[in-house]
Motif scaffolding. Structure first.
Motif, mmCIF file in Angstrom:
data_model
loop_
_atom_site.group_PDB
_atom_site.id
_atom_site.type_symbol
_atom_site.label_atom_id
_atom_site.label_comp_id
_atom_site.label_asym_id
_atom_site.label_seq_id
_atom_site.Cartn_x
_atom_site.Cartn_y
_atom_site.Cartn_z
ATOM 1 N N LEU A 61 0.832 -1.210 0.000
ATOM 2 C CA LEU A 61 0.000 0.000 0.000
ATOM 3 C C LEU A 61 0.866 1.259 0.000
ATOM 4 N N ILE A 62 2.001 1.206 0.707
ATOM 5 C CA ILE A 62 2.917 2.361 0.705
ATOM 6 C C ILE A 62 3.510 2.550 -0.686
ATOM 7 N N GLU A 63 3.894 1.459 -1.313
ATOM 8 C CA GLU A 63 4.450 1.548 -2.667
ATOM 9 C C GLU A 63 3.435 2.139 -3.643
ATOM 10 N N ARG A 64 2.175 1.816 -3.436
ATOM 11 C CA ARG A 64 1.118 2.334 -4.319
ATOM 12 C C ARG A 64 0.920 3.843 -4.134
ATOM 13 N N LEU A 65 1.444 4.378 -3.030
ATOM 14 C CA LEU A 65 1.322 5.812 -2.768
ATOM 15 C C LEU A 65 2.307 6.622 -3.603
ATOM 16 N N VAL A 66 3.385 5.978 -4.047
ATOM 17 C CA VAL A 66 4.479 6.677 -4.737
ATOM 18 C C VAL A 66 4.319 6.573 -6.251
ATOM 19 N N PRO A 67 4.343 7.711 -6.971
ATOM 20 C CA PRO A 67 4.220 7.670 -8.439
ATOM 21 C C PRO A 67 5.421 6.981 -9.079
ATOM 22 N N THR A 68 5.193 6.384 -10.241
ATOM 23 C CA THR A 68 6.271 5.805 -11.047
ATOM 24 C C THR A 68 6.163 6.378 -12.464
ATOM 25 N N MET A 69 6.961 5.853 -13.376
ATOM 26 C CA MET A 69 6.936 6.342 -14.751
ATOM 27 C C MET A 69 5.590 6.077 -15.426
ATOM 28 N N ASP A 70 4.939 4.993 -15.041
ATOM 29 C CA ASP A 70 3.685 4.639 -15.712
ATOM 30 C C ASP A 70 2.485 4.579 -14.761
ATOM 31 N N TYR A 71 2.632 5.124 -13.555
ATOM 32 C CA TYR A 71 1.516 5.081 -12.595
ATOM 33 C C TYR A 71 1.590 6.278 -11.650
ATOM 34 N N TYR A 72 0.434 6.831 -11.307
ATOM 35 C CA TYR A 72 0.375 7.806 -10.223
ATOM 36 C C TYR A 72 -0.927 7.594 -9.454
ATOM 37 N N PRO A 73 -0.871 7.729 -8.127
ATOM 38 C CA PRO A 73 -2.063 7.483 -7.303
ATOM 39 C C PRO A 73 -3.095 8.582 -7.493
ATOM 40 N N ASP A 74 -4.361 8.211 -7.413
ATOM 41 C CA ASP A 74 -5.396 9.233 -7.545
ATOM 42 C C ASP A 74 -5.651 9.896 -6.196
ATOM 43 N N ARG A 75 -6.399 10.965 -6.248
ATOM 44 C CA ARG A 75 -6.628 11.802 -5.074
ATOM 45 C C ARG A 75 -7.330 11.038 -3.944
ATOM 46 N N THR A 76 -8.293 10.210 -4.316
ATOM 47 C CA THR A 76 -9.054 9.473 -3.311
ATOM 48 C C THR A 76 -8.157 8.494 -2.549
ATOM 49 N N TYR A 77 -7.264 7.806 -3.280
ATOM 50 C CA TYR A 77 -6.369 6.856 -2.626
ATOM 51 C C TYR A 77 -5.420 7.582 -1.677
ATOM 52 N N ILE A 78 -4.876 8.714 -2.105
ATOM 53 C CA ILE A 78 -3.951 9.468 -1.256
ATOM 54 C C ILE A 78 -4.627 9.841 0.061
ATOM 55 N N PHE A 79 -5.840 10.382 -0.042
ATOM 56 C CA PHE A 79 -6.568 10.791 1.166
ATOM 57 C C PHE A 79 -6.827 9.596 2.079
ATOM 58 N N THR A 80 -7.330 8.512 1.496
ATOM 59 C CA THR A 80 -7.695 7.338 2.299
ATOM 60 C C THR A 80 -6.477 6.701 2.944
ATOM 61 N N PHE A 81 -5.408 6.542 2.170
ATOM 62 C CA PHE A 81 -4.230 5.883 2.737
ATOM 63 C C PHE A 81 -3.579 6.730 3.823
ATOM 64 N N LEU A 82 -3.368 8.020 3.562
ATOM 65 C CA LEU A 82 -2.722 8.863 4.567
ATOM 66 C C LEU A 82 -3.555 8.957 5.836
ATOM 67 N N LEU A 83 -4.870 8.909 5.683
ATOM 68 C CA LEU A 83 -5.745 8.978 6.846
ATOM 69 C C LEU A 83 -5.707 7.688 7.661
ATOM 70 N N SER A 84 -5.785 6.557 6.960
ATOM 71 C CA SER A 84 -5.865 5.269 7.663
ATOM 72 C C SER A 84 -4.505 4.728 8.077
ATOM 73 N N SER A 85 -3.433 5.203 7.450
ATOM 74 C CA SER A 85 -2.107 4.647 7.719
ATOM 75 C C SER A 85 -1.692 4.827 9.167
ATOM 76 N N ARG A 86 -2.206 5.885 9.827
ATOM 77 C CA ARG A 86 -1.812 6.139 11.215
ATOM 78 C C ARG A 86 -2.246 5.017 12.159
ATOM 79 N N VAL A 87 -3.165 4.163 11.708
ATOM 80 C CA VAL A 87 -3.557 2.998 12.507
ATOM 81 C C VAL A 87 -2.429 1.969 12.551
ATOM 82 N N PHE A 88 -1.590 1.959 11.507
ATOM 83 C CA PHE A 88 -0.560 0.926 11.375
ATOM 84 C C PHE A 88 0.867 1.450 11.493
#
Length: 449
Positions: A61-88
């Motif tokens: 899930l952390i790797e999915r947060l970081v853009p690559t040459m052929d992928y970038y996370p959408d706004r909804t994922y960024i918000f959800t992951f950064l919000l929920s990550s503090r649980v872990f």
């Protein structure tokens, strides 16, 4: 105070990331159950269902947060992951891991001394960001501790009652006799208070429950929920408004005037409903349903209760407050298409909103049986929080009346005991139970004297 990490990240990504649609409900019956056989069972791989990410390891899930040459996370994922990550994981640890991934990607793309030099610069920047984040988190923690030590508790003003109120004593009608204006001023106060509540404050309902002993967690909303200062302050406002309504009614000696005040508050609650201020509406109804007010049968017999019955229908608790939730959904839809701030106002009943987060957390596990994070659960929690954060950003369109607001925030509020005394003085006890209660209260007062 520094802007919350998740909000800052979303804002920073606005210009470069695609604007994804508003959260859609994804939570299904399998949220807390076994992973479906066709999903795959390898712990490291993210799992998708109908094109939506539903689970994965923390590292994936952390790797999915970081853009690559052929992928970038959408706004909804960024918000959800950064919000929920503090649980872990702690925010500063997450930042360090993201930095390491970025450096690794850069090393793979570039070779040579120049790349090594740039990597060194990136490391310094990440190190500085981590230090700044730690300082901000520490400052916020200390700020809350200071406020906890020095804030004044909610006092029961006016617990020592006079036999009869002064003829010159102010009441709500002497300050404001227009229900719409009072509802607008209540909306001002609500929006000012919710503006101090951030996404991470709400997420602490989840993260603190996982980190504290269940026997030591403080009780709120009839559940084990730990409150931050801002959540507690907003909860206290609801209670104060309910008690103010009851105080205004019970302290009036003349039945005709009490009837007038009851009908006035019914009209105020109706105007709050029309505005979309459900929290104030519920607080007013709660105040009128308190026992010292509800027992005033002679007063209620003179009240035109048809409008009050409609309000109580909207707040009927049956079927998990189905009527209220329908009205809230209608207000939310109106807000999405509105052109004016007046039509954008949505202030949910805060206790019910908190309970929704609480029960989502209690009903569904953080991790699935295969060890992966149950991201489907956090999609739904973040959707609720996203809606709240969107609503709180609406600028109040009503002109502020300092005189009315000052009265609402500083007028004397009776304790529960004082309310019963005033209620019995207005309309005497009618049965043996009430007579015993009245006798006990009078004895208590004499002993104090």
């Amino acid at each position: 105070m520094a802007e919350p990490l998740c909000n800052a990240a979303v804002k920073k990504c606005k210009e470069t990331m695609p604007q994804t649609p508003i959260f859609s409900s994804m939570l299904g019956s399998s949220c807390s159950g076994q992973v479906q056989p066709d999903m795959g069972e390898r712990c490291g791989d993210p799992v998708y269902q109908d094109g939506n990410l539903v689970s994965g390891s923390l590292e994936a899930l952390i790797e999915r947060l970081v853009p690559t040459m052929d992928y970038y996370p959408d706004r909804t994922y960024i918000f959800t992951f950064l919000l929920s990550s503090r649980v872990f994981i702690h925010p500063h640890e997450l930042l360090a891991k993201v930095g390491q991934i970025c450096i690794k990607q850069k090393q793979q793309l570039e070779i040579g001394s120049e790349a090594d030099k740039e990597n060194g610069t990136v490391k310094k920047i990440i190190s500085q960001m981590t230090q700044n984040l730690l300082m901000t988190l520490s400052a916020r923690s200390q700020y809350q501790e200071i406020k906890e030590k020095f804030r004044q508790p909610v006092t029961d003003k006016g617990t020592i009652l006079k036999n009869k109120p002064q003829s010159t004593q102010k009441d709500i009608l002497s300050i404001c006799c227009d229900p719409l204006i009072l509802a607008q001023q209540l909306t001002h106060i609500e929006l000012e208070r919710v503006s101090n509540i951030y996404a991470e404050d709400l997420m602490q309902i989840v993260s603190h429950m996982d980190s504290l002993d269940n026997h030591k967690v403080r009780v709120w909303c009839r559940g084990d929920v730990t409150k931050t200062y801002t959540l507690e302050a907003y909860d206290n406002w609801f209670n104060c408004l309910s008690m103010l309504v009851a105080t205004e009614i019970c302290r009036v000696v003349k039945k005709k005037q009490r009837t007038r005040i009851v009908e006035f508050f019914i009209d105020v609650a109706r105007e709050c409903f029309n505005i979309g201020n459900f929290n104030s509406m519920m607080a007013i109804i709660s105040g009128m349903n308190l026992s010292p007010v509800a027992r005033l049968k002679k007063t209620w017999s003179k009240v035109k209760t048809a409008k009050f019955d409609v309000l109580e229908h909207h707040m009927d608790p049956s079927s998990n407050f189905c009527n209220y939730r329908t009205a809230l959904q209608g207000a939310a839809q109106r807000s999405q298409t509105a052109n004016s701030n007046r039509e954008k106002i949505v202030i949910p009943v805060f206790n019910l909103f908190i309970k929704d987060i609480y029960f989502l957390h209690k009903m569904h596990t953080n991790r699935l049986p295969n060890g992966q994070i149950n991201f489907k659960k956090f999609w739904e929690i973040s959707r609720l929080i996203h809606d709240f954060i969107t609503w709180k950003q609406v600028e109040c369109p009503f002109e502020k009346d300092k005189k009315i607001q000052s009265y609402l925030l500083t007028a004397p509020i009776y304790s529960e005991e004082a309310l019963f005394i005033a209620s019995f003085e207005s309309e005497g006890p009618e049965n043996h139970m009430e007579k015993d209660s009245w006798k006990t209260l009078r004895t208590t007062l004499l002993n104090r004297a």
